[in-house]
Write a protein that holds these residues in place. Sequence first.
Motif, PDB file in Angstrom:
ATOM      1  N   ALA A  14       6.957  -1.761  -9.626  1.00 42.49           N
ATOM      2  CA  ALA A  14       6.089  -1.220 -10.548  1.00 42.49           C
ATOM      3  C   ALA A  14       4.745  -1.300  -9.863  1.00 42.49           C
ATOM      4  N   ALA A  15       4.546  -2.359  -9.081  1.00 44.33           N
ATOM      5  CA  ALA A  15       3.191  -2.897  -8.268  1.00 44.33           C
ATOM      6  C   ALA A  15       3.084  -2.086  -7.286  1.00 44.33           C
ATOM      7  N   GLY A  57      -2.560   4.875  -4.432  1.00 44.45           N
ATOM      8  CA  GLY A  57      -4.094   4.944  -3.902  1.00 44.45           C
ATOM      9  C   GLY A  57      -4.884   4.780  -5.052  1.00 44.45           C
ATOM     10  N   GLY A  58      -6.255   4.915  -4.818  1.00 40.38           N
ATOM     11  CA  GLY A  58      -7.175   4.976  -5.785  1.00 40.38           C
ATOM     12  C   GLY A  58      -7.556   3.262  -6.031  1.00 40.38           C
ATOM     13  N   PRO A  59      -8.490   3.009  -6.928  1.00 41.95           N
ATOM     14  CA  PRO A  59      -8.918   1.870  -7.305  1.00 41.95           C
ATOM     15  C   PRO A  59      -8.037   0.822  -8.111  1.00 41.95           C
ATOM     16  N   VAL A  60      -7.142   0.379  -7.883  1.00 39.39           N
ATOM     17  CA  VAL A  60      -6.200  -0.059  -8.619  1.00 39.39           C
ATOM     18  C   VAL A  60      -6.425  -1.645  -8.746  1.00 39.39           C
ATOM     19  N   GLY A  61      -7.111  -2.247  -7.802  1.00 37.55           N
ATOM     20  CA  GLY A  61      -7.536  -3.764  -8.099  1.00 37.55           C
ATOM     21  C   GLY A  61      -6.577  -4.927  -7.518  1.00 37.55           C
ATOM     22  N   PHE A  62      -5.218  -4.045  -7.019  1.00 40.03           N
ATOM     23  CA  PHE A  62      -4.374  -5.265  -6.345  1.00 40.03           C
ATOM     24  C   PHE A  62      -4.544  -5.331  -4.927  1.00 40.03           C
ATOM     25  N   GLY A  73      -5.278 -10.850  -5.034  1.00 40.71           N
ATOM     26  CA  GLY A  73      -5.072  -9.485  -5.581  1.00 40.71           C
ATOM     27  C   GLY A  73      -3.895  -9.894  -6.639  1.00 40.71           C
ATOM     28  N   LEU A  74      -2.834  -9.195  -6.407  1.00 38.30           N
ATOM     29  CA  LEU A  74      -1.673  -9.482  -7.270  1.00 38.30           C
ATOM     30  C   LEU A  74      -0.578 -10.074  -6.544  1.00 38.30           C
ATOM     31  N   LYS A  91     -10.547  -1.443   1.757  1.00 40.14           N
ATOM     32  CA  LYS A  91      -9.258  -0.771   1.922  1.00 40.14           C
ATOM     33  C   LYS A  91      -8.115  -1.812   1.433  1.00 40.14           C
ATOM     34  N   GLN A  92      -6.936  -0.959   1.104  1.00 44.35           N
ATOM     35  CA  GLN A  92      -5.808  -1.470   0.598  1.00 44.35           C
ATOM     36  C   GLN A  92      -4.913  -2.420   1.588  1.00 44.35           C
ATOM     37  N   ILE A  93      -4.369  -3.682   1.303  1.00 47.97           N
ATOM     38  CA  ILE A  93      -3.872  -4.411   2.028  1.00 47.97           C
ATOM     39  C   ILE A  93      -2.300  -4.831   1.225  1.00 47.97           C
ATOM     40  N   VAL A  94      -1.297  -4.842   2.035  1.00 44.63           N
ATOM     41  CA  VAL A  94      -0.176  -5.131   1.192  1.00 44.63           C
ATOM     42  C   VAL A  94       0.687  -6.141   2.228  1.00 44.63           C
ATOM     43  N   ILE A  95       1.020  -7.239   1.992  1.00 47.27           N
ATOM     44  CA  ILE A  95       1.528  -8.361   2.559  1.00 47.27           C
ATOM     45  C   ILE A  95       2.924  -8.777   2.076  1.00 47.27           C
ATOM     46  N   SER A  96       3.735  -9.090   2.727  1.00 48.46           N
ATOM     47  CA  SER A  96       5.124  -9.775   2.188  1.00 48.46           C
ATOM     48  C   SER A  96       5.173 -11.098   2.982  1.00 48.46           C
ATOM     49  N   ALA A  97       6.151 -12.073   2.338  1.00 47.93           N
ATOM     50  CA  ALA A  97       6.476 -13.218   2.782  1.00 47.93           C
ATOM     51  C   ALA A  97       7.767 -13.664   1.933  1.00 47.93           C
TER      52      ALA A  97
END
Length: 344
Positions: free
Chosen positions: A24-25, A32-37, A161-162, A134-140
């Motif tokens: 869902a996240a 896109g858009g201002p999701v705040g995550f 973030g989330l 700008k949006q950042i997505v990280i995995s670990a």
Amino acid sequence: GAPLDPRYTFGNFIVGKPNELAHAAARRVAEGGPVGFNPLFLYGGVGLGKTHLMHAIAHDYQTRHPMAQVLYLSAEQFMYRFVQALRESTIMDFKGMFRNVNMLMVDDVQFIAGKDSTQEEFFHTFNALVDQGKQIVISADRAPAEIKGLEERIKSRLSCGLIVDLHPTTYELRLGILQSKTEGFRAQQPDLEIGTGVLEFLANRITTNVRVLEGALQRLFAHASLLRREITLEVAQECLADILRTNDRKISIDDIQRKVAEHYNIRLADMVGPKRARNVARPRQIAMYLAKQLTSRSLPEIGRRFGGRDHTTIMHGIRKIEELVTEDHALAEDVALLKRLLEA
Ligand code: ADP
Ligand code: MG
């Protein structure tokens, strides 16, 4: 960035209880858009779908925003390019490339732990992008706080973030994934028959990770297609004997001592040695506790494997941890993580 796998889409991602939140996240961020995550931090064990979800975000976001720049790469590639830029004196180009993207995705960020100059650069890149919205997505493979050797300021940045985790798969999810992959194979080879109970058998027996599950199914179809045989339970057992065997592999006290020592950064010898200092004794007790939980060894046997300790000492250690996990949240998380790593 690194190439995206066209098969890793939301459409091909099977959603179940263990991954519904992460899914869902990921969907929300892809809009896109201002999701705040920001950042979206996805973590979980090997083969649970982190990379798949990241590629799916990239595909979906790119489709919705064709002019946007999406940069996906592994933390290892980030380091490699950074080092290369330093060597070739192209650091300004390197910085420019990152500062110009709309979405930056860094996979397996735990890789930069302990690599100081790379962490430093990552930190600046991260801040520059977040400041620009700008949006950042990280995995670990684990939560930010659990990544040893990662600077505190990065951990705290990664946590703003989330944070969502992918839980170990359930039988239902594994079966769902197998059914969906089977449909794919059958679309290509409609004459191949698959016996009843085969998928259920696999979902039951191959629990380690989805990649192994997929590999097993693929091998099964290839095998049956070559031999022009129906895929029965017997064929599956024979053709996948090696996978089925490793999946049954028992967790040993050795594995436990090694993992726990590594996690707490103490010497393996201290697991069995006499030191009583808290920083050594506590991990040792955790290892005893895990040995009781994850193996079928008796207390005297566990005692022998911990430097010939008495079974009452082992019992005391286990009780201590049982007590602590109810009141010390950080310790409980540590124990859960170790369990997950050992069972993976
Ligand atoms: P990770 O990056 O977490 O180690 P991957 O994203 O590489 O795991 O997933 C391993 C394999 O399992 C990939 O081929 C991926 O497509 C598949 N997979 C994992 N989870 C799912 C899922 N929920 N639905 C469909 N395929 C999945
Ligand atoms: Mg991955």
